[in-house]
Design a protein around this motif. Structure first.
Motif, PDB file in Angstrom:
ATOM      1  N   GLN A 139       8.270   6.435  -1.652  1.00  0.00           N
ATOM      2  CA  GLN A 139       7.986   6.589  -0.227  1.00  0.00           C
ATOM      3  C   GLN A 139       7.470   5.248   0.270  1.00  0.00           C
ATOM      4  O   GLN A 139       6.323   4.877   0.013  1.00  0.00           O
ATOM      5  N   PRO A 140       8.312   4.459   0.941  1.00  0.00           N
ATOM      6  CA  PRO A 140       7.937   3.090   1.307  1.00  0.00           C
ATOM      7  C   PRO A 140       6.979   3.035   2.495  1.00  0.00           C
ATOM      8  O   PRO A 140       7.229   3.634   3.538  1.00  0.00           O
ATOM      9  N   TYR A 141       5.882   2.285   2.323  1.00  0.00           N
ATOM     10  CA  TYR A 141       4.887   2.132   3.376  1.00  0.00           C
ATOM     11  C   TYR A 141       5.078   0.854   4.176  1.00  0.00           C
ATOM     12  O   TYR A 141       4.893   0.833   5.380  1.00  0.00           O
ATOM     13  N   SER A 142       5.436  -0.250   3.467  1.00  0.00           N
ATOM     14  CA  SER A 142       5.484  -1.534   4.164  1.00  0.00           C
ATOM     15  C   SER A 142       6.332  -2.532   3.385  1.00  0.00           C
ATOM     16  O   SER A 142       6.421  -2.464   2.158  1.00  0.00           O
ATOM     17  N   LEU A 143       6.949  -3.444   4.135  1.00  0.00           N
ATOM     18  CA  LEU A 143       7.644  -4.604   3.570  1.00  0.00           C
ATOM     19  C   LEU A 143       6.880  -5.846   4.003  1.00  0.00           C
ATOM     20  O   LEU A 143       6.579  -6.004   5.182  1.00  0.00           O
ATOM     21  N   ALA A 144       6.578  -6.726   3.060  1.00  0.00           N
ATOM     22  CA  ALA A 144       5.798  -7.910   3.417  1.00  0.00           C
ATOM     23  C   ALA A 144       6.221  -9.094   2.566  1.00  0.00           C
ATOM     24  O   ALA A 144       6.617  -8.941   1.409  1.00  0.00           O
ATOM     25  N   ALA A 145       6.136 -10.278   3.178  1.00  0.00           N
ATOM     26  CA  ALA A 145       6.399 -11.520   2.446  1.00  0.00           C
ATOM     27  C   ALA A 145       5.073 -12.134   2.053  1.00  0.00           C
ATOM     28  O   ALA A 145       4.155 -12.229   2.879  1.00  0.00           O
ATOM     29  N   TYR A 146       4.971 -12.549   0.776  1.00  0.00           N
ATOM     30  CA  TYR A 146       3.752 -13.200   0.320  1.00  0.00           C
ATOM     31  C   TYR A 146       4.098 -14.168  -0.811  1.00  0.00           C
ATOM     32  O   TYR A 146       4.816 -13.801  -1.745  1.00  0.00           O
ATOM     33  N   ALA A 147       3.577 -15.393  -0.694  1.00  0.00           N
ATOM     34  CA  ALA A 147       3.724 -16.411  -1.741  1.00  0.00           C
ATOM     35  C   ALA A 147       5.178 -16.590  -2.162  1.00  0.00           C
ATOM     36  O   ALA A 147       5.496 -16.715  -3.345  1.00  0.00           O
ATOM     37  N   GLY A 148       6.075 -16.610  -1.174  1.00  0.00           N
ATOM     38  CA  GLY A 148       7.467 -16.929  -1.466  1.00  0.00           C
ATOM     39  C   GLY A 148       8.335 -15.774  -1.904  1.00  0.00           C
ATOM     40  O   GLY A 148       9.475 -15.980  -2.316  1.00  0.00           O
ATOM     41  N   ARG A 149       7.834 -14.529  -1.831  1.00  0.00           N
ATOM     42  CA  ARG A 149       8.637 -13.380  -2.246  1.00  0.00           C
ATOM     43  C   ARG A 149       8.442 -12.225  -1.267  1.00  0.00           C
ATOM     44  O   ARG A 149       7.433 -12.123  -0.605  1.00  0.00           O
ATOM     45  N   TRP A 150       9.452 -11.333  -1.223  1.00  0.00           N
ATOM     46  CA  TRP A 150       9.347 -10.100  -0.458  1.00  0.00           C
ATOM     47  C   TRP A 150       8.872  -8.990  -1.382  1.00  0.00           C
ATOM     48  O   TRP A 150       9.342  -8.866  -2.513  1.00  0.00           O
ATOM     49  N   TYR A 151       7.960  -8.167  -0.887  1.00  0.00           N
ATOM     50  CA  TYR A 151       7.415  -7.056  -1.658  1.00  0.00           C
ATOM     51  C   TYR A 151       7.528  -5.768  -0.854  1.00  0.00           C
ATOM     52  O   TYR A 151       7.394  -5.761   0.373  1.00  0.00           O
ATOM     53  N   LEU A 152       7.757  -4.676  -1.577  1.00  0.00           N
ATOM     54  CA  LEU A 152       7.734  -3.332  -0.999  1.00  0.00           C
ATOM     55  C   LEU A 152       6.507  -2.613  -1.536  1.00  0.00           C
ATOM     56  O   LEU A 152       6.321  -2.506  -2.747  1.00  0.00           O
ATOM     57  N   VAL A 153       5.659  -2.135  -0.631  1.00  0.00           N
ATOM     58  CA  VAL A 153       4.518  -1.302  -1.010  1.00  0.00           C
ATOM     59  C   VAL A 153       4.930   0.141  -0.786  1.00  0.00           C
ATOM     60  O   VAL A 153       5.327   0.512   0.325  1.00  0.00           O
ATOM     61  N   ALA A 154       4.882   0.951  -1.847  1.00  0.00           N
ATOM     62  CA  ALA A 154       5.410   2.309  -1.753  1.00  0.00           C
ATOM     63  C   ALA A 154       4.696   3.226  -2.741  1.00  0.00           C
ATOM     64  O   ALA A 154       4.107   2.765  -3.723  1.00  0.00           O
ATOM     65  N   LEU A 155       4.788   4.518  -2.470  1.00  0.00           N
ATOM     66  CA  LEU A 155       4.292   5.530  -3.399  1.00  0.00           C
ATOM     67  C   LEU A 155       5.406   5.873  -4.367  1.00  0.00           C
ATOM     68  O   LEU A 155       6.501   6.274  -3.965  1.00  0.00           O
ATOM     69  N   ASP A 156       5.145   5.707  -5.661  1.00  0.00           N
ATOM     70  CA  ASP A 156       6.068   6.161  -6.703  1.00  0.00           C
ATOM     71  C   ASP A 156       5.832   7.658  -6.862  1.00  0.00           C
ATOM     72  O   ASP A 156       4.784   8.086  -7.358  1.00  0.00           O
ATOM     73  N   THR A 157       6.790   8.473  -6.413  1.00  0.00           N
ATOM     74  CA  THR A 157       6.558   9.919  -6.356  1.00  0.00           C
ATOM     75  C   THR A 157       6.421  10.538  -7.736  1.00  0.00           C
ATOM     76  O   THR A 157       5.729  11.556  -7.890  1.00  0.00           O
ATOM     77  N   ALA A 158       7.060   9.972  -8.749  1.00  0.00           N
ATOM     78  CA  ALA A 158       6.956  10.533 -10.099  1.00  0.00           C
ATOM     79  C   ALA A 158       5.565  10.304 -10.678  1.00  0.00           C
ATOM     80  O   ALA A 158       4.980  11.189 -11.310  1.00  0.00           O
ATOM     81  N   LYS A 159       5.008   9.110 -10.460  1.00  0.00           N
ATOM     82  CA  LYS A 159       3.692   8.777 -11.004  1.00  0.00           C
ATOM     83  C   LYS A 159       2.560   9.101 -10.040  1.00  0.00           C
ATOM     84  O   LYS A 159       1.388   9.007 -10.406  1.00  0.00           O
ATOM     85  N   ARG A 160       2.921   9.426  -8.785  1.00  0.00           N
ATOM     86  CA  ARG A 160       1.935   9.765  -7.752  1.00  0.00           C
ATOM     87  C   ARG A 160       0.892   8.674  -7.582  1.00  0.00           C
ATOM     88  O   ARG A 160      -0.307   8.928  -7.485  1.00  0.00           O
ATOM     89  N   GLU A 161       1.368   7.432  -7.555  1.00  0.00           N
ATOM     90  CA  GLU A 161       0.457   6.312  -7.321  1.00  0.00           C
ATOM     91  C   GLU A 161       1.164   5.235  -6.524  1.00  0.00           C
ATOM     92  O   GLU A 161       2.387   5.078  -6.594  1.00  0.00           O
ATOM     93  N   GLU A 162       0.382   4.500  -5.756  1.00  0.00           N
ATOM     94  CA  GLU A 162       0.928   3.425  -4.937  1.00  0.00           C
ATOM     95  C   GLU A 162       1.295   2.253  -5.835  1.00  0.00           C
ATOM     96  O   GLU A 162       0.521   1.825  -6.678  1.00  0.00           O
ATOM     97  N   ARG A 163       2.505   1.719  -5.638  1.00  0.00           N
ATOM     98  CA  ARG A 163       2.990   0.616  -6.458  1.00  0.00           C
ATOM     99  C   ARG A 163       3.526  -0.492  -5.555  1.00  0.00           C
ATOM    100  O   ARG A 163       3.844  -0.271  -4.372  1.00  0.00           O
ATOM    101  N   THR A 164       3.645  -1.685  -6.125  1.00  0.00           N
ATOM    102  CA  THR A 164       4.222  -2.830  -5.428  1.00  0.00           C
ATOM    103  C   THR A 164       5.470  -3.267  -6.177  1.00  0.00           C
ATOM    104  O   THR A 164       5.426  -3.483  -7.395  1.00  0.00           O
TER     105      THR A 164
END
Length: 329
Positions: free
Chosen positions: A172-197
């Motif tokens: 479940q994607p919360y945000s897309l952000a660029a940091y230190a030269g890379r794009w990152y997706l911040v999202a909830l991994d539904t299987a592990k039920r934890e927020e991941r990058t």
């Protein structure tokens, strides 16, 4: 494609996207017979588009070189690719952000109104930044993720970790952000039920799912990325005490590398003219780079933990002393 106007525009787009197209290829792409293709080419020529016929076994049609052809139509993936490219160009040239906005407005004027509104929403979900051009994600993946962030849709992704381990996740994607030269997706991994990058350039495919969700937070993801990087579960937990100003320390240990907090002045006797003490906590997978950072700080540093770092610093200091000695000249 029954509408002649829409079909003619599609024909123009096909001719623009390749140096040359055969009649059979154009007929197959447009879903019409070859006679209809020839009529549509004639229609383009009547409209002032310079289309050349190429004779021979593999002949067909091509646009005359050096000609400016309008209208140009952009797909969503192409707009995202242009947006990423403009971000690199702005950083390299030092041009202000208004140049990117002006270019994007011209591109969106070449799109259908409903597509332009969709792209506005998508780009609004992408935190501005300028990633390294060699680490650009697939624009099609970026488009799916940005739409999912904007419309709060779950996504099925195929991901490859830094160690090369492939996996399939529902997130479940919360945000897309660029940091230190890379794009990152911040999202909830539904299987592990934890927020991941997730590094977006490591996402091989992304498919939007019909289910929606309520995001627990909205806004700028960059501060969360910095905190997540600094608190990452790496092999080593390093604690240093550094006597220097925060600006001086941050020049060598940025927020994504170290958590920094001032030491209680009552615990450290010091003159008012001396710089303050700070406690720096670093989570690291390896210790090999830290002796050089400690030396570069060029101030008082106390290693609280681990003992293995003390041993590395002692070894590095002995090498430096031998290098600076007069022995062996």
């Amino acid at each position: 494609m029954a509408d002649p106007t829409a079909r003619t525009l599609q024909l123009l787009e096909l001719l623009q996207s390749s140096p040359q197209r055969t009649v059979a290829e154009l007929a197959e792409r447009l879903g019409v017979d070859e006679r209809t293709v020839r009529r549509d080419v004639a229609r383009l020529i009547e409209l002032g588009v310079h289309v050349e016929s190429v004779r021979g076994r593999y002949g067909g049609y091509r646009l005359a070189p050096g000609r400016r052809v309008l209208p140009i139509r952009f797909s969503g993936e192409e707009v995202v690719a242009v947006y990423l490219g403009l971000a690199h160009s702005r950083t390299a040239s030092g041009e202000p952000e208004i140049a990117v906005e002006t270019a994007m407005s011209k591109i969106k004027r070449a799109m259908r109104p409903d597509d332009a509104e969709r792209i506005d929403a998508v780009l609004g979900a992408m935190t501005p930044g300028a990633p390294h051009p060699n680490l650009d994600p697939d624009p099609a993946v970026m488009l799916v993720l940005a739409e999912a962030v904007n419309f709060r849709r779950a996504v099925d992704v195929r991901y490859r970790s830094g160690e090369g381990v492939a996996s399939r996740r529902k997130v479940q994607p919360y945000s897309l952000a660029a940091y230190a030269g890379r794009w990152y997706l911040v999202a909830l991994d539904t299987a592990k039920r934890e927020e991941r990058t997730f590094r977006v350039d490591r996402i091989r495919t992304a498919r939007s799912l019909p289910e929606t969700f309520d995001a627990p937070w909205q806004g700028d993801a960059a501060p969360r990325l910095v905190e997540r990087f600094a608190a990452a579960d790496y092999r080593w937990r390093v604690v240093l005490r550094v006597r220097a100003t925060e600006d001086h320390i941050r020049a060598h240990l940025p927020p994504s590398v170290a958590r920094l907090e001032p030491v209680d002045p009552g615990m450290e006797a010091a003159c008012e003219s001396d710089p303050p003490w700070h406690r720096a906590e670093i989570h690291a997978e390896s210790l090999h780079w830290l002796p050089a950072v400690i030396a570069a700080l060029d101030c008082e540093v106390v290693i609280d933990r681990p003992d293995e770092l003390r041993d590395r610093v002692k070894t590095a200091a002995m090498r430096m002393l031998r290098a600076a000695s007069d022995e062996g000249r």
